[in-house]
Design a protein around this motif. Structure first.
Motif, PDB file in Angstrom:
ATOM      1  N   GLU A  46       0.819  -1.208   0.000  1.00 16.44           N
ATOM      2  CA  GLU A  46       0.000   0.000   0.000  1.00 16.44           C
ATOM      3  C   GLU A  46       0.860   1.269   0.000  1.00 16.44           C
ATOM      4  O   GLU A  46       0.596   2.212  -0.747  1.00 16.44           O
ATOM      5  N   SER A  47       1.895   1.287   0.822  1.00 15.85           N
ATOM      6  CA  SER A  47       2.740   2.485   0.888  1.00 15.85           C
ATOM      7  C   SER A  47       3.525   2.672  -0.403  1.00 15.85           C
ATOM      8  O   SER A  47       3.748   3.815  -0.841  1.00 15.85           O
ATOM      9  N   TYR A  48       3.932   1.567  -1.058  1.00 15.45           N
ATOM     10  CA  TYR A  48       4.661   1.707  -2.321  1.00 15.45           C
ATOM     11  C   TYR A  48       3.735   2.216  -3.422  1.00 15.45           C
ATOM     12  O   TYR A  48       4.143   3.060  -4.232  1.00 15.45           O
ATOM     13  N   LEU A  49       2.508   1.736  -3.474  1.00 14.24           N
ATOM     14  CA  LEU A  49       1.566   2.225  -4.485  1.00 14.24           C
ATOM     15  C   LEU A  49       1.285   3.711  -4.285  1.00 14.24           C
ATOM     16  O   LEU A  49       1.185   4.468  -5.265  1.00 14.24           O
ATOM     17  N   ASN A  50       1.169   4.141  -3.043  1.00 14.28           N
ATOM     18  CA  ASN A  50       0.976   5.569  -2.768  1.00 14.28           C
ATOM     19  C   ASN A  50       2.182   6.379  -3.234  1.00 14.28           C
ATOM     20  O   ASN A  50       2.036   7.448  -3.852  1.00 14.28           O
ATOM     21  N   TYR A  51       3.357   5.888  -2.908  1.00 15.44           N
ATOM     22  CA  TYR A  51       4.604   6.561  -3.310  1.00 15.44           C
ATOM     23  C   TYR A  51       4.686   6.663  -4.833  1.00 15.44           C
ATOM     24  O   TYR A  51       5.027   7.721  -5.376  1.00 15.44           O
ATOM     25  N   LEU A  52       4.354   5.582  -5.508  1.00 14.44           N
ATOM     26  CA  LEU A  52       4.446   5.551  -6.962  1.00 14.44           C
ATOM     27  C   LEU A  52       3.431   6.505  -7.598  1.00 14.44           C
ATOM     28  O   LEU A  52       3.761   7.255  -8.530  1.00 14.44           O
ATOM     29  N   CYS A  53       2.206   6.490  -7.102  1.00 17.19           N
ATOM     30  CA  CYS A  53       1.188   7.402  -7.634  1.00 17.19           C
ATOM     31  C   CYS A  53       1.593   8.856  -7.438  1.00 17.19           C
ATOM     32  O   CYS A  53       1.416   9.691  -8.329  1.00 17.19           O
ATOM     33  N   GLU A  54       2.142   9.163  -6.263  1.00 14.74           N
ATOM     34  CA  GLU A  54       2.579  10.537  -5.993  1.00 14.74           C
ATOM     35  C   GLU A  54       3.660  10.968  -6.970  1.00 14.74           C
ATOM     36  O   GLU A  54       3.637  12.098  -7.489  1.00 14.74           O
ATOM     37  N   LYS A  55       4.598  10.080  -7.254  1.00 12.97           N
ATOM     38  CA  LYS A  55       5.677  10.397  -8.184  1.00 12.97           C
ATOM     39  C   LYS A  55       5.155  10.554  -9.613  1.00 12.97           C
ATOM     40  O   LYS A  55       5.519  11.495 -10.332  1.00 12.97           O
ATOM     41  N   LEU A  56       4.320   9.626 -10.046  1.00 12.18           N
ATOM     42  CA  LEU A  56       3.894   9.606 -11.447  1.00 12.18           C
ATOM     43  C   LEU A  56       2.878  10.698 -11.778  1.00 12.18           C
ATOM     44  O   LEU A  56       2.774  11.119 -12.927  1.00 12.18           O
ATOM     45  N   ASP A 125      -9.757  19.510  -8.873  1.00 12.05           N
ATOM     46  CA  ASP A 125      -8.730  19.575  -7.833  1.00 12.05           C
ATOM     47  C   ASP A 125      -7.360  19.195  -8.392  1.00 12.05           C
ATOM     48  O   ASP A 125      -6.345  19.812  -8.043  1.00 12.05           O
ATOM     49  N   PHE A 126      -7.328  18.198  -9.258  1.00  7.96           N
ATOM     50  CA  PHE A 126      -6.054  17.812  -9.868  1.00  7.96           C
ATOM     51  C   PHE A 126      -5.530  18.943 -10.753  1.00  7.96           C
ATOM     52  O   PHE A 126      -4.341  19.289 -10.705  1.00  7.96           O
ATOM     53  N   ASN A 127      -6.408  19.528 -11.561  1.00  2.67           N
ATOM     54  CA  ASN A 127      -6.006  20.629 -12.440  1.00  2.67           C
ATOM     55  C   ASN A 127      -5.543  21.846 -11.642  1.00  2.67           C
ATOM     56  O   ASN A 127      -4.705  22.621 -12.109  1.00  2.67           O
ATOM     57  N   ALA A 128      -6.092  21.990 -10.423  1.00  6.38           N
ATOM     58  CA  ALA A 128      -5.729  23.130  -9.572  1.00  6.38           C
ATOM     59  C   ALA A 128      -4.376  22.928  -8.892  1.00  6.38           C
ATOM     60  O   ALA A 128      -3.883  23.840  -8.225  1.00  6.38           O
ATOM     61  N   GLY A 129      -3.805  21.736  -9.026  1.00  6.46           N
ATOM     62  CA  GLY A 129      -2.468  21.510  -8.496  1.00  6.46           C
ATOM     63  C   GLY A 129      -2.400  20.753  -7.186  1.00  6.46           C
ATOM     64  O   GLY A 129      -1.319  20.678  -6.573  1.00  6.46           O
ATOM     65  N   LEU A 130      -3.514  20.167  -6.734  1.00  8.21           N
ATOM     66  CA  LEU A 130      -3.451  19.366  -5.516  1.00  8.21           C
ATOM     67  C   LEU A 130      -2.541  18.160  -5.739  1.00  8.21           C
ATOM     68  O   LEU A 130      -2.568  17.540  -6.808  1.00  8.21           O
ATOM     69  N   SER A 131      -1.724  17.854  -4.753  1.00  6.31           N
ATOM     70  CA  SER A 131      -0.832  16.710  -4.859  1.00  6.31           C
ATOM     71  C   SER A 131      -1.638  15.417  -4.788  1.00  6.31           C
ATOM     72  O   SER A 131      -2.796  15.413  -4.349  1.00  6.31           O
ATOM     73  N   PHE A 132      -1.002  14.326  -5.169  1.00  2.00           N
ATOM     74  CA  PHE A 132      -1.704  13.047  -5.102  1.00  2.00           C
ATOM     75  C   PHE A 132      -2.100  12.724  -3.665  1.00  2.00           C
ATOM     76  O   PHE A 132      -3.208  12.221  -3.413  1.00  2.00           O
ATOM     77  N   TYR A 133      -1.217  13.002  -2.722  1.00  3.24           N
ATOM     78  CA  TYR A 133      -1.529  12.686  -1.334  1.00  3.24           C
ATOM     79  C   TYR A 133      -2.742  13.487  -0.846  1.00  3.24           C
ATOM     80  O   TYR A 133      -3.552  12.976  -0.065  1.00  3.24           O
TER      81      TYR A 133
END
Length: 254
Positions: A46-56, A125-133
């Protein structure tokens, strides 16, 4: 003398190291080692998937990192391929490298997993620049839907896609049985050996979670989870030893 340190602590790597030590320990007992390893493996995934989504999902930051870490000759060759338009360099670079498309695939998949009433808000929210987290916290994205989004972004072939989904289900079903555990009334039939001693011939009853979290199953699930991490690392970030690198840190002293 003053100093400052900053960097990233990789939670998934700490969970991985904890699983390794648990499975190697000789004083845990099979039941405790099995259930502990299963829980920690699920946390690792779970933590790796979160990390990966945040990066990508931050494709411009990935493009910036490409410029920092790549050989100048290769960078020059890529820059020659960039389209001539008014978009910022990092956007054009992310488009050329395929980073932007991966982000769009992930976001599209995550949006489709939400209730219809929340989909437009998520995109805004994504277009407004909110981070994945920030998005993950606000919209409570499920781990399974994050996995599906990443598999789609990696263009995983259907057999590999189905295999990883099935392995994920097995792991998180076992994790959920522990997280939402309850006492079980168990009834088992057995046959006593004619001349056997009663204590040795009567098997110990076991709850369903004990079977799914046996030491053998824990080893299998950890191994398949490492395979998943290795696959995603190869497809996306290509980091050195993503499950053994516990942190990155830069320190300065004056």
């Amino acid at each position: 003398m003053l100093g400052q340190s900053k960097g990233t602590v990789y939670t998934h790597a700490y969970f991985s190291a904890s699983v390794e030590r648990t499975l190697q320990a000789d004083n845990f007992g099979e039941t405790c080692a099995g259930l502990t390893s299963v829980a920690l493996t699920a946390f690792m995934v779970e933590s790796y998937l979160n990390y990966l989504c945040e990066k990508l999902c931050d494709y411009e930051a990935r493009a910036n990192l490409f410029l920092d870490d790549t050989d100048p000759v290769e960078i020059n060759n890529i820059l020659k391929e960039l389209p001539k338009n008014e978009l910022p360099l990092h956007v054009n670079l992310a488009e050329t490298l395929g980073y932007k498309k991966q982000t769009e695939t992930i976001i599209k998949s995550l949006i489709s997993s939400l209730w219809k009433g929340k989909r437009a808000d998520f995109q805004c929210d994504f277009n407004a620049g909110l981070s994945f987290y920030e998005l993950e916290k606000k919209y409570k994205l499920s781990t399974k839907n994050k996995l599906k989004a990443l598999l789609k972004a990696s263009n995983a072939e259907q057999p590999k896609y189905d295999k990883f989904i099935q392995q994920f289900k097995q792991l998180f079903d076992a994790r959920d049985a522990l997280a939402h555990g309850r006492s079980e009334n168990v009834s088992e039939f057995f046959v006593k050996k004619p001349n056997g001693k009663i204590p040795k011939s009567v098997p110990t009853i076991a709850a369903s979670w004990q079977n799914s979290c046996s030491i053998e199953q824990a080893n299998k699930m950890y191994s398949s989870s490492k395979e998943l991490v290795s696959y995603f690392n190869q497809e996306f970030l290509q980091e050195f030893s993503p499950l053994t690198n516990l942190s990155s840190q830069i320190s300065a002293v004056s």
